[in-house]
Design an enzyme around this catalytic site. Structure first.
Site, PDB file in Angstrom:
ATOM      1  N   GLU A   1       0.797  -1.236   0.000  1.00 54.20           N
ATOM      2  CA  GLU A   1       0.000   0.000   0.000  1.00 54.20           C
ATOM      3  C   GLU A   1       0.830   1.287   0.000  1.00 54.20           C
ATOM      4  OE1 GLU A   1      -2.625  -0.601   3.339  1.00 54.20           O
ATOM      5  OE2 GLU A   1      -3.776  -2.126   2.281  1.00 54.20           O
TER       6      GLU A   1
ATOM      7  N   GLU B   1      -6.351  -9.961  -2.811  1.00 58.36           N
ATOM      8  CA  GLU B   1      -7.086  -9.987  -1.534  1.00 58.36           C
ATOM      9  C   GLU B   1      -8.588  -9.844  -1.742  1.00 58.36           C
ATOM     10  OE1 GLU B   1      -5.412  -7.192   1.293  1.00 58.36           O
ATOM     11  OE2 GLU B   1      -3.366  -7.582   0.643  1.00 58.36           O
TER      12      GLU B   1
HETATM   13  C1  XIL Z   1      -5.748  -7.226   7.607  1.00 57.31           C
HETATM   14  C2  XIL Z   1      -6.059  -8.532   8.318  1.00 57.31           C
HETATM   15  O1  XIL Z   1      -6.982  -9.251   7.563  1.00 57.31           O
HETATM   16  C3  XIL Z   1      -6.597  -8.254   9.699  1.00 57.31           C
HETATM   17  O2  XIL Z   1      -6.759  -9.458  10.436  1.00 57.31           O
HETATM   18  C4  XIL Z   1      -5.660  -7.303  10.455  1.00 57.31           C
HETATM   19  O3  XIL Z   1      -6.242  -6.950  11.679  1.00 57.31           O
HETATM   20  C5  XIL Z   1      -5.372  -6.060   9.639  1.00 57.31           C
HETATM   21  O4  XIL Z   1      -4.877  -6.416   8.364  1.00 57.31           O
HETATM   22  N1  XIL Z   1      -4.917  -4.955   3.114  1.00 57.31           N
HETATM   23  C6  XIL Z   1      -3.840  -5.770   3.397  1.00 57.31           C
HETATM   24  C7  XIL Z   1      -3.940  -6.775   4.469  1.00 57.31           C
HETATM   25  O5  XIL Z   1      -2.842  -5.725   2.674  1.00 57.31           O
HETATM   26  O6  XIL Z   1      -2.698  -7.014   5.108  1.00 57.31           O
HETATM   27  C8  XIL Z   1      -4.970  -6.397   5.491  1.00 57.31           C
HETATM   28  O7  XIL Z   1      -5.128  -7.514   6.386  1.00 57.31           O
HETATM   29  C9  XIL Z   1      -6.280  -6.051   4.828  1.00 57.31           C
HETATM   30  C10 XIL Z   1      -6.117  -4.880   3.907  1.00 57.31           C
END
Ligand code: XIL
Length: 350
Positions: free
Chosen positions: A132, A247
């Site tokens: 990100e 994701e």
């Molecule tokens: C999220 C996890 O799913 C949660 O359990 C944690 O509390 C926070 O992070 N984008 C990403 C992931 O790249 O690493 C994030 O994962 C969700 C958004």
């Protein structure tokens, strides 16, 4: 899904949640791990390989959960996405920006990438080196103006930090495909343009960067025109990078209608996105952020009771699961992306 994906030379996968990963490590096979191995050929730790989770102190690590996941992947001939190297969230508690000088933070970044590379470099298919990094408001004044998000890493390493850390990651893991992963860039827009400019610039300077990851969290009821997704991915693929959906999840709370109708709309969204991506040569990985509604970050994040993944709480397939299968089947007839070797292939990675 795994069989269909294998046939298409596509990697299909998901994030593995921390609690069931711990259970697999302690107790051996579980219903969760059985479905995982059956349905997917690539996996990622949802949290267990983030810096804050691995680190137990400066230069000190607890690799046990990460090791368990890598071992599981190897046993089941699955690829691994390492998520992530440097992020601005879930950092070690001892890393306090006000207490370290910039050159110390740079050394911490470099050492961390080196440690990850030493341990897993030869076992990961791909690596979200920086997660990100793109600004949410690239065209507005303020700290986050310009293409890059204002983070601890950028402040310490400077405006060209992506190039710097990609070189370090490549040194540490020369076989891993290095990924730039972000959200809100799935279709055209100001943030997507910022991402494009960054990727274009890095590639023009031969910085090691092999794939762009599109997170594809559809949590706010957004419905993409499939041709907008195809066009966006194609623009990036034309630069010579692989396209990964990293994701995906689709929230049903913002949709209208009864539950059955929402699950149908959700299925359509999954089908549309996968089919749109399969049109692009260079699209190699499709991952969801979890696979069962029993373990999903969405209800916590959106503060809505939700069911954003393709399998339900009891690990049973929802309409979205069948929709993904359909997209894989249809794609198999019309489109064949370049094949991706699995761990035991003698040829290894290219
Ligand atoms: C999220 C996890 O799913 C949660 O359990 C944690 O509390 C926070 O992070 N984008 C990403 C992931 O790249 O690493 C994030 O994962 C969700 C958004």
């Amino acid at each position: 899904m795994r069989e269909l994906a294998d046939k298409n030379g596509l990697l299909i996968g998901c994030a593995v949640a921390t609690d069931p990963l711990g259970a697999m490590m302690r107790d051996g096979p579980t219903p969760y791990s059985t479905v995982l191995a059956e349905q997917f050929n690539i996996i990622t730790a949802e949290n267990a390989t983030k810096f804050g989770h691995l680190s137990t102190g400066p230069g000190a690590y607890d690799w046990s959960l990460a090791d368990a996941l890598f071992d599981f992947a190897q046993r089941h001939r699955m690829q691994m996405r390492f998520h992530t190297g440097l992020w601005h969230n879930q950092l070690p508690t001892w890393l306090d920006e006000s207490k370290h000088r910039s050159n110390e933070i740079a050394a911490i970044a470099r050492d961390h990438l080196a440690a990850v590379g030493r341990r897993y470099g030869d076992r990961m298919y791909c690596w979200d080196v920086v997660n990100e990094p793109i600004s949410d408001k690239p065209d507005q004044p303020g700290a986050d103006s310009g293409p890059l998000r204002d983070t601890i890493w950028k402040r310490a390493l400077g405006d060209d930090y992506l190039a710097t850390v990609h070189h370090w990651a490549h040194e540490a893991a020369p076989h891993a495909k290095l990924v730039l992963n972000d959200y809100g860039t799935d279709i055209a827009g100001a943030k997507t343009d910022a991402l494009y400019a960054v990727v274009n610039d890095l590639l023009a300077r031969s910085v090691p960067l092999h794939a762009v990851g599109f997170q594809m969290h559809l949590l706010h009821g957004q419905r993409y025109d499939p041709s907008a997704v195809t066009a966006n991915f194609q623009r990036f693929a034309d630069l010579g990078v692989e396209i990964h959906i990293t994701e995906m999840d689709v929230a049903i709370a913002p949709m209208s209608g009864d539950r059955q109708s929402r699950l149908k709309q959700q299925a359509q969204a999954y089908r549309d996105v996968l089919a749109a991506a399969m049109k692009v040569k260079g699209f190699t990985v499709f991952q969801t952020w979890g696979f069962t509604d029993r373990h999903s970050w969405v209800p916590k994040f959106t503060k809505c009771d939700d069911a954003a993944l393709p399998l339900d709480e009891n690990l049973l397939p929802k309409p979205a699961y069948f929709a993904l299968r359909e997209a894989l089947q249809q794609a198999g007839q019309s489109h064949m992306p370049f094949p991706v070797p699995l761990p035991s292939d003698p040829g290894g990675r290219g």
